[in-house]
Design a protein around this motif. Structure first.
Motif: not given
Ligand SMILES: Nc1ncnc2c1ncn2[C@@H]1O[C@H](COP(=O)(O)OS(=O)(=O)O)[C@@H](OP(=O)(O)O)[C@H]1O
Length: 352
Positions: A124-131, A185-187, A193-195, A278-280, A301-305, A309-311
């Motif tokens: 979770p918090k490493v774009a798992c929704t999109n994956w 994985v993500r830093e 902080v994202s969580a 890696k998330y990066e 993989f879905p792009t995201y704008a 986002k947490t930086t």
């Molecule tokens: N394609 C793409 N590119 C870059 N970043 C992306 C992408 N897809 C999801 N995200 C970022 O992933 C964070 C959400 O992760 P999860 O979907 O795993 O969250 S959750 O576990 O379902 O709550 C969330 O990070 P934060 O915004 O920093 O919280 C999303 O912005």
């Protein structure tokens, strides 16, 4: 006695009905066996089927013995990431440390795609929704072609994806041996902080406020108001950190998956991951996985704008108010994730 005209008509109607029923059943049986031999495939807009792997080479073969030249350099990078995990496990004796063997419960984050021979450990918090959306496209046998047509809440319905704990022990072993296992994985502090931002600063996340917020306020805030104790919706980052480093927290129950360490969710010292994304470099790494799976030309993989986002800068800000003692204790909690996935100690961190 001769049958009456009415009786003759009735019998012929019964015969006709029996004939139609037999014929219908026969057609159904043919369809059933056909679908067993050739799983239903629907074509995606590009005219390719997303169902089953076509080529004779599995993602594992493609990863370890690439036939495409452009994939060779990437393969070297991933070898280095795997070595880093192995070395960290060895150096910290996580592999040999006396612990129970993995149980099916340890495998509930491992999502299985039988058609493409993939296992994805979601963090979770490493774009798992999109994956998870992508895995639903891959395992959906043509039900979906575009990951973004799947609503986010659907992607998190556990019945929509099969996890490794749902198989028998021989089936688990077969899949662990033959499928390409990967995770993202993500830093660790940026993930934290994202969580925090998502679960404690959004008004709509009332279930987290009730389940964790109230407990955090009660335990970490002196002179908390009755309202704060009841709602748990205004947890400060300092209080969240104090809750994470409190030894009582993990003694009571495991961390929630959104802030649980990656090594506790995916067991990288006990399960050999073939690929660490890696998330990066999320989109490149994800599309590499899809290429290895043989679907890269039509599934991206879905792009995201999202601008919110947490930086790294945001994470630095959040850590400004954390004492040196708490920073050090927090680093200890997440240290293995930092080391295993090669994240350096953040420059803003003040360690004792
Ligand atoms: N394609 C793409 N590119 C870059 N970043 C992306 C992408 N897809 C999801 N995200 C970022 O992933 C964070 C959400 O992760 P999860 O979907 O795993 O969250 S959750 O576990 O379902 O709550 C969330 O990070 P934060 O915004 O920093 O919280 C999303 O912005």
């Amino acid at each position: 006695m001769k049958p009456t005209l009415f009786e003759v008509m009735r019998m012929s109607r019964i015969c006709r009905m029996a004939l139609v029923t037999c014929l219908g059943s026969f057609i159904l049986v043919i369809f059933y066996f056909q679908s067993m031999l050739h799983p239903v495939m629907r074509r995606n807009p590009f005219g390719m089927d997303i169902c089953c792997r076509k080529g004779s080479r599995s993602p594992l073969q493609e990863l370890y013995n690439p036939t495409q030249l452009e994939l060779s350099n990437t393969a070297i990078l991933h070898q280095m990431r795997r070595d880093q995990v192995t070395d960290t496990c060895r150096a910290n004796s996580v592999t040999s440390r006396k612990r129970r063997v993995l149980t099916p419960n340890d495998l509930k984050h491992l999502v299985v795609d039988e058609d493409h021979e993939l296992i994805y450990c979601y963090v979770p918090k490493v774009a798992c929704t999109n994956w998870k959306r992508v895995m639903m496209v891959l395992t959906g046998r043509g039900k979906y072609s575009d990951p973004m047509e799947i609503p986010a809440n659907e992607a998190h319905v556990s019945a929509n994806l099969k996890t490794l704990n749902q198989y028998s022990i021989p089936e688990i072993n077969h899949r662990l041996k033959n499928y390409m296992k990967f995770l993202f994985v993500r830093e660790p502090f940026e993930r934290l902080v994202s969580a925090y931002r998502n679960k404690f600063t959004q008004k709509y996340n009332t279930s987290f406020h009730k389940r964790y917020g109230t407990k955090i306020v009660k335990r970490q805030r002196k002179n908390a108001t009755q309202e704060a104790l009841r709602k748990g919706d205004d947890v400060k980052f300092e209080e969240f950190v104090a809750y994470l480093i409190d030894p009582l927290t993990q003694r009571e129950e495991p961390f929630n998956e959104h802030w649980q360490t990656v090594y506790s969710l995916c067991h990288p010292c006990h399960i050999h991951y073939d690929l660490v994304g890696k998330y990066e470099t999320l989109e490149d790494d994800s599309n590499y996985v899809l290429q290895l799976a043989g679907v890269g030309s039509y599934l991206k993989f879905p792009t995201y704008a999202k601008s919110t986002k947490t930086t790294d800068e945001m994470t630095t800000e959040f850590f400004q108010n954390i004492s040196m003692e708490h920073q050090t204790q927090l680093y200890d909690v997440y240290k293995l994730d930092f080391l295993m996935f090669n994240y350096s100690v953040p420059s803003y961190l003040k360690l004792e």
